[in-house]
Design a protein around this motif. Structure first.
Motif, PDB file in Angstrom:
ATOM      1  N   THR A 537       0.845  -1.160   0.070  1.00 55.37           N
ATOM      2  CA  THR A 537       0.067  -0.098  -0.081  1.00 55.37           C
ATOM      3  C   THR A 537       0.967   1.197   0.101  1.00 55.37           C
ATOM      4  OG1 THR A 537      -1.679  -1.360   1.198  1.00 55.37           O
ATOM      5  CG2 THR A 537      -1.876   1.320   1.219  1.00 55.37           C
ATOM      6  N   ALA A 538       2.059   1.424   0.925  1.00 55.86           N
ATOM      7  CA  ALA A 538       2.517   2.237   1.088  1.00 55.86           C
ATOM      8  C   ALA A 538       3.525   2.685  -0.330  1.00 55.86           C
ATOM      9  CB  ALA A 538       3.616   2.288   2.059  1.00 55.86           C
ATOM     10  N   MET A 539       3.832   1.659  -1.050  1.00 60.23           N
ATOM     11  CA  MET A 539       4.663   2.021  -2.195  1.00 60.23           C
ATOM     12  C   MET A 539       3.625   2.459  -3.446  1.00 60.23           C
ATOM     13  SD  MET A 539       6.955  -1.589  -2.254  1.00 60.23           S
ATOM     14  CE  MET A 539       7.734  -1.378  -3.893  1.00 60.23           C
ATOM     15  N   MET A 540       2.297   1.892  -3.561  1.00 60.41           N
ATOM     16  CA  MET A 540       1.366   2.310  -4.283  1.00 60.41           C
ATOM     17  C   MET A 540       1.005   3.698  -4.170  1.00 60.41           C
ATOM     18  SD  MET A 540      -0.684  -1.065  -5.470  1.00 60.41           S
ATOM     19  CE  MET A 540      -0.977  -1.785  -3.984  1.00 60.41           C
ATOM     20  N   GLU A 541       0.944   4.179  -2.996  1.00 60.05           N
ATOM     21  CA  GLU A 541       0.558   5.498  -2.499  1.00 60.05           C
ATOM     22  C   GLU A 541       1.434   6.413  -3.023  1.00 60.05           C
ATOM     23  OE1 GLU A 541      -0.405   5.244   1.545  1.00 60.05           O
ATOM     24  OE2 GLU A 541      -2.547   4.595   1.253  1.00 60.05           O
ATOM     25  N   ILE A 542       2.860   6.196  -2.800  1.00 58.04           N
ATOM     26  CA  ILE A 542       3.972   6.880  -3.451  1.00 58.04           C
ATOM     27  C   ILE A 542       3.747   7.002  -4.841  1.00 58.04           C
ATOM     28  CG2 ILE A 542       6.376   7.025  -4.024  1.00 58.04           C
ATOM     29  CD1 ILE A 542       6.951   5.918  -0.853  1.00 58.04           C
ATOM     30  N   ALA A 543       3.344   5.754  -5.461  1.00 53.55           N
ATOM     31  CA  ALA A 543       3.267   5.846  -6.984  1.00 53.55           C
ATOM     32  C   ALA A 543       1.901   6.886  -7.512  1.00 53.55           C
ATOM     33  CB  ALA A 543       2.959   4.654  -7.623  1.00 53.55           C
ATOM     34  N   VAL A 544       1.096   6.883  -6.568  1.00 52.70           N
ATOM     35  CA  VAL A 544      -0.166   7.902  -6.993  1.00 52.70           C
ATOM     36  C   VAL A 544       0.440   9.130  -7.002  1.00 52.70           C
ATOM     37  CG1 VAL A 544      -2.412   8.789  -6.294  1.00 52.70           C
ATOM     38  CG2 VAL A 544      -1.850   6.376  -6.044  1.00 52.70           C
ATOM     39  N   LYS A 545       0.943   9.673  -5.990  1.00 47.13           N
ATOM     40  CA  LYS A 545       1.686  10.908  -6.147  1.00 47.13           C
ATOM     41  C   LYS A 545       2.772  11.361  -7.152  1.00 47.13           C
ATOM     42  CE  LYS A 545       1.385  11.346  -0.899  1.00 47.13           C
ATOM     43  NZ  LYS A 545       2.272  11.367   0.178  1.00 47.13           N
ATOM     44  N   LYS A 546       3.392  10.307  -7.430  1.00 44.92           N
ATOM     45  CA  LYS A 546       4.643  10.489  -8.597  1.00 44.92           C
ATOM     46  C   LYS A 546       3.731  10.504 -10.006  1.00 44.92           C
ATOM     47  CE  LYS A 546       8.733   8.611  -6.385  1.00 44.92           C
ATOM     48  NZ  LYS A 546       9.405   9.804  -6.734  1.00 44.92           N
ATOM     49  N   LEU A 547       2.649   9.876 -10.208  1.00 45.44           N
ATOM     50  CA  LEU A 547       1.996   9.977 -11.489  1.00 45.44           C
ATOM     51  C   LEU A 547       1.056  11.298 -11.550  1.00 45.44           C
ATOM     52  CD1 LEU A 547       0.421   6.417 -12.082  1.00 45.44           C
ATOM     53  CD2 LEU A 547       2.437   7.594 -13.203  1.00 45.44           C
ATOM     54  N   HIS A 548       0.758  11.829 -10.429  1.00 43.90           N
ATOM     55  CA  HIS A 548       0.027  13.171 -10.384  1.00 43.90           C
ATOM     56  C   HIS A 548       1.371  14.078 -11.115  1.00 43.90           C
ATOM     57  CE1 HIS A 548      -2.396  16.427  -9.451  1.00 43.90           C
ATOM     58  NE2 HIS A 548      -1.396  16.992  -8.627  1.00 43.90           N
ATOM     59  N   GLU A 549       2.476  14.277 -10.622  1.00 41.39           N
ATOM     60  CA  GLU A 549       3.538  15.287 -10.930  1.00 41.39           C
ATOM     61  C   GLU A 549       3.916  14.759 -12.221  1.00 41.39           C
ATOM     62  OE1 GLU A 549       4.770  17.261  -8.896  1.00 41.39           O
ATOM     63  OE2 GLU A 549       3.455  17.105  -7.341  1.00 41.39           O
ATOM     64  N   LEU A 550       3.905  13.471 -12.900  1.00 41.41           N
ATOM     65  CA  LEU A 550       4.229  13.133 -13.977  1.00 41.41           C
ATOM     66  C   LEU A 550       3.058  13.660 -15.026  1.00 41.41           C
ATOM     67  CD1 LEU A 550       6.437  11.442 -15.813  1.00 41.41           C
ATOM     68  CD2 LEU A 550       4.736   9.752 -15.882  1.00 41.41           C
ATOM     69  N   LYS A 551       1.834  13.720 -14.695  1.00 39.43           N
ATOM     70  CA  LYS A 551       0.924  14.193 -15.456  1.00 39.43           C
ATOM     71  C   LYS A 551       1.081  15.723 -15.653  1.00 39.43           C
ATOM     72  CE  LYS A 551      -3.331  12.538 -14.716  1.00 39.43           C
ATOM     73  NZ  LYS A 551      -4.471  11.725 -14.122  1.00 39.43           N
ATOM     74  N   ILE A 552       1.289  16.567 -14.627  1.00 35.70           N
ATOM     75  CA  ILE A 552       1.801  17.856 -14.736  1.00 35.70           C
ATOM     76  C   ILE A 552       2.910  18.056 -15.855  1.00 35.70           C
ATOM     77  CG2 ILE A 552       2.478  19.845 -13.370  1.00 35.70           C
ATOM     78  CD1 ILE A 552       0.942  18.817 -11.019  1.00 35.70           C
ATOM     79  N   ASP A 553       3.987  17.265 -15.599  1.00 38.67           N
ATOM     80  CA  ASP A 553       5.185  17.693 -16.366  1.00 38.67           C
ATOM     81  C   ASP A 553       5.030  17.100 -17.810  1.00 38.67           C
ATOM     82  OD1 ASP A 553       6.856  18.381 -14.267  1.00 38.67           O
ATOM     83  OD2 ASP A 553       7.742  16.695 -14.005  1.00 38.67           O
ATOM     84  N   SER A 554       3.836  16.204 -18.102  1.00 42.18           N
ATOM     85  CA  SER A 554       3.732  15.757 -19.418  1.00 42.18           C
ATOM     86  C   SER A 554       3.103  16.679 -20.280  1.00 42.18           C
ATOM     87  CB  SER A 554       2.628  14.679 -19.216  1.00 42.18           C
ATOM     88  OG  SER A 554       1.250  14.957 -19.103  1.00 42.18           O
TER      89      SER A 554
END
Length: 638
Positions: A537-554
């Motif tokens: 769960t902890a790893m996937m919650e980090i991934a949610v945040k990282k994907l959010h930043e990636l969408k901004i950078d995309s």
């Protein structure tokens, strides 16, 4: 035509739009024109070229779904067991009762299908018995499989109704009718042109998703994957963005394949009767068979579920008994010995030579890269074994996976809550799908995808006839849509002179580098190869945040030419497909597919609480995700 960056805009009105050129699209095109009323306006738009488009592009050496003497109910039971019990029986049964007809058509169109001795001159329709490599599989000479099927679709549709090398990147909702698809927009990857389509009904069949996770192949092997490298999750992303309900996106497929070349193993297991062993020569399926008792009934079936076979193999690798070998040498030598005993030395030598040729042809028919690995590494399969390795994860709904879109089922089988009027229509009115697009229904493979495209064609035609008076109303002007599509080009034009190194610029990121970031996030946090398919769960919650930043950078992605513009839009689609997968995995509090992934916070199968569909939806107005359960039902008794 304008200079690059100032595309011409071409607007087209059609009755039915087919997005994609793979097996499902070909099936739809063929069936549609059998029943089409005079004057029906149909357009098929393919990112590539139909002749070599989709999962069958390189060819195949077997058709994996042909029922023959089996019943559709048996087919449903097999699919359900292999996908750990959570499937739509209605959709699978529907494919099962129609799929053989598509295979018989392939043979009529010129596909060579192996026959049993004495039946060589008979067609399948005439009762000719095929050579089976397994209960559901039949052998073919299939290097030109896709060319043959595409030719029939082209002939039916007419080349004037087909546009190749046009990448559809976005669906458009109607501004006047709630939850109604009205059109689509894309661009040519050969000319500086934007295409905008208005349509009454749309079939979205743009394949599954590859390269969302970091692949095992790097550097000179980059671009080598098991599923087609051009599958960018466009089906899932575009459907999700207009509010179509997705289902089982937590499911992924991690096939065990020949290492580095990704060569399929089916013919070796089924036709050549080869065994896979650990480095000590032990059959790990036997050594570890007690582990299957933890997963009844899926592990205790005659053929354990695919993920569980991986589960037993991965134990060997984790505990230092790798690599895993396919004993091609033992299999071919055993067959040679049996030939000598049965036919004598002289005749046996001829048969052995033929057998060795078949071993190579298995790859030359469908995975040329693997033949290249054998040749380049001086591997003679009759003398030495070859390594097997689980691949990076893929998203698909037509092979041994079941992620995809929630669709309406056949009226004569589906319960009321699984049927809303038109077979294979998504929860968005007028938007249909098939093949990789249909969720909770796997093991269709090539023939089943073609049959499902045909099923969708009839339903779409009925939808069109019922909605003849409909006039699409698209959001935004043509120029606004064009600007959105070409945003990566504009980004490049604005900032390209800021640095001398074209790839390094504080104002933008190239598609190649953005994809590397996406793959790193998914690989390291969402159970990719680097963590041995393990997450929590902890790893996937980090991934949610990282994907959010990636969408901004995309939004800072650039395109220096049309090819890179295609890569940019593929990335947008892959991000959405990856996010859907992540959110579903995070929601499901169990490990439903051990061997495909492990959520170590819930490393068990929970039949009581989680034998259900996990579905999701994006609100197209706000972009917010919601993930929820839908009840599972067994329509075919076990």
């Amino acid at each position: 035509m304008g200079s690059f960056g100032n595309p011409d805009i071409v607007e087209t009105d059609v009755d039915i739009l087919i997005i994609g050129g793979g097996m499902a699209a070909c099936g739809c095109a063929y069936e549609l024109m059998r029943w089409a009323p005079p004057g029906l306006r149909v357009r098929l738009v393919d990112k590539a070229a139909m002749e070599r488009s989709g999962a069958v592009a390189m060819g195949l050496s077997a058709i994996n779904t042909y029922l023959g003497e089996q019943k559709p109910e048996d087919y449903v039971r097999m699919v359900s067991n292999d996908l750990m019990g959570i499937v739509r029986d209605d959709l699978i049964f529907d494919v099962g009762r129609h799929v053989d007809n598509s295979v018989q058509l392939f043979e009529e169109w010129g596909l060579p299908i192996w026959k049993q001795p004495g039946d060589e001159e008979k067609t399948l329709k005439q009762g000719g018995q095929p050579v089976r490599s397994g209960k559901w599989q039949i052998m073919i000479n299939g290097e030109s499989y896709k060319c043959i099927v595409a030719e029939a679709a082209k002939k039916a549709l007419g080349m004037e109704n087909i546009q190749e090398r046009v990448f559809i990147v976005k669906l458009l909702l109607d501004t006047q009718v709630e939850n109604r698809v009205a059109g689509a927009v894309g661009f040519s990857n050969r000319e500086d042109k934007i295409y905008i389509y208005k349509a009454n009904a749309i079939l979205l069949v743009a394949g599954g998703a590859v390269n969302v996770f970091r692949p095992r192949s790097v550097a000179e092997g980059m671009g080598r994957t098991w599923y087609p490298v051009w599958n960018a999750g466009s089906t899932y992303a575009m459907a999700a963005q207009v509010g179509a309900e997705l289902t089982m996106m937590e499911n992924r497929f991690v096939p065990a394949r020949f290492k580095d070349g990704y060569g399929p193993v089916g013919a070796w297991f089924l036709l050549f009767k080869a065994k896979a062993t650990n480095c000590r020569g032990e059959d790990y399926m036997q050594v570890n068979k007690e582990m299957l008792k933890d997963y009844p009934p899926y592990g205790l079936a005659k053929v354990p579920a695919s993920c569980l076979r991986n589960h037993l193999m991965m134990k060997e690798q984790r505990e230092g008994r790798g690599p895993i070998f396919m004993r091609t040498d033992v299999a071919l030598q055993a067959l040679a010995a049996s030939y000598e005993e049965e036919f004598g030395e002289k005749e046996a030598k001829k048969k052995i030579k033929h057998l060795e040729a078949e071993a190579w042809e298995d790859f030359l028919d469908m995975c040329i890269g693997q033949a290249g690995v054998w040749a380049g590494e001086n591997i003679e399969p009759e003398k030495v074994p070859s390594e097997l390795m689980p691949t990076e994860p893929y998203f698909l709904g037509s092979h041994s996976g079941c992620c995809g879109i929630w669709v309406s089922g056949p009226a004569d089988i589906a319960p009321a809550e699984w049927n809303w009027g038109y077979n294979r229509m998504t929860t968005v009115q007028g938007l249909f799908t098939a093949g990789d697009g249909v969720g909770a229904s796997g093991h269709k493979f090539s023939s089943g995808s073609h049959a499902e495209g045909r099923i969708a064609a009839k339903a779409m035609l009925k939808f069109y006839m019922d909605n003849k008076g409909y006039t699409p109303s698209l959001p935004g002007s043509a120029s606004e849509l064009a600007e959105e599509i070409y945003a990566p080009v504009r980004m490049y034009m604005e900032h390209k002179d800021y640095t001398t190194a074209i790839d390094v610029n504080p104002h933008y990121i190239t598609p190649k580098l953005l994809q590397a970031r996406l793959q790193k996030i998914m690989d390291e946090y969402v159970a990719g190869v680097s963590t041995q398919y393990v997450t929590n769960t902890a790893m996937m919650e980090i991934a949610v945040k990282k994907l959010h930043e990636l969408k901004i950078d995309s939004k800072k992605m650039v395109a220096r030419d049309l090819h890179e513009l295609m890569r940019a839009w593929e990335n947008y689609h892959r991000i959405y497909a990856g996010e859907a997968h992540l959110r579903h995995m995070l929601f499901r509090q169990e490990t439903r597919y051990p061997g495909f992934y492990y959520n170590m916070d819930y490393n068990f199968v929970d039949e009581e609480n989680w034998k259900c569909f996990v579905n999701s939806r994006i609100d197209p107005k706000t972009g917010e995700w919601s993930v929820f359960k839908r009840e599972h039902k067994d329509l075919v008794t076990k």
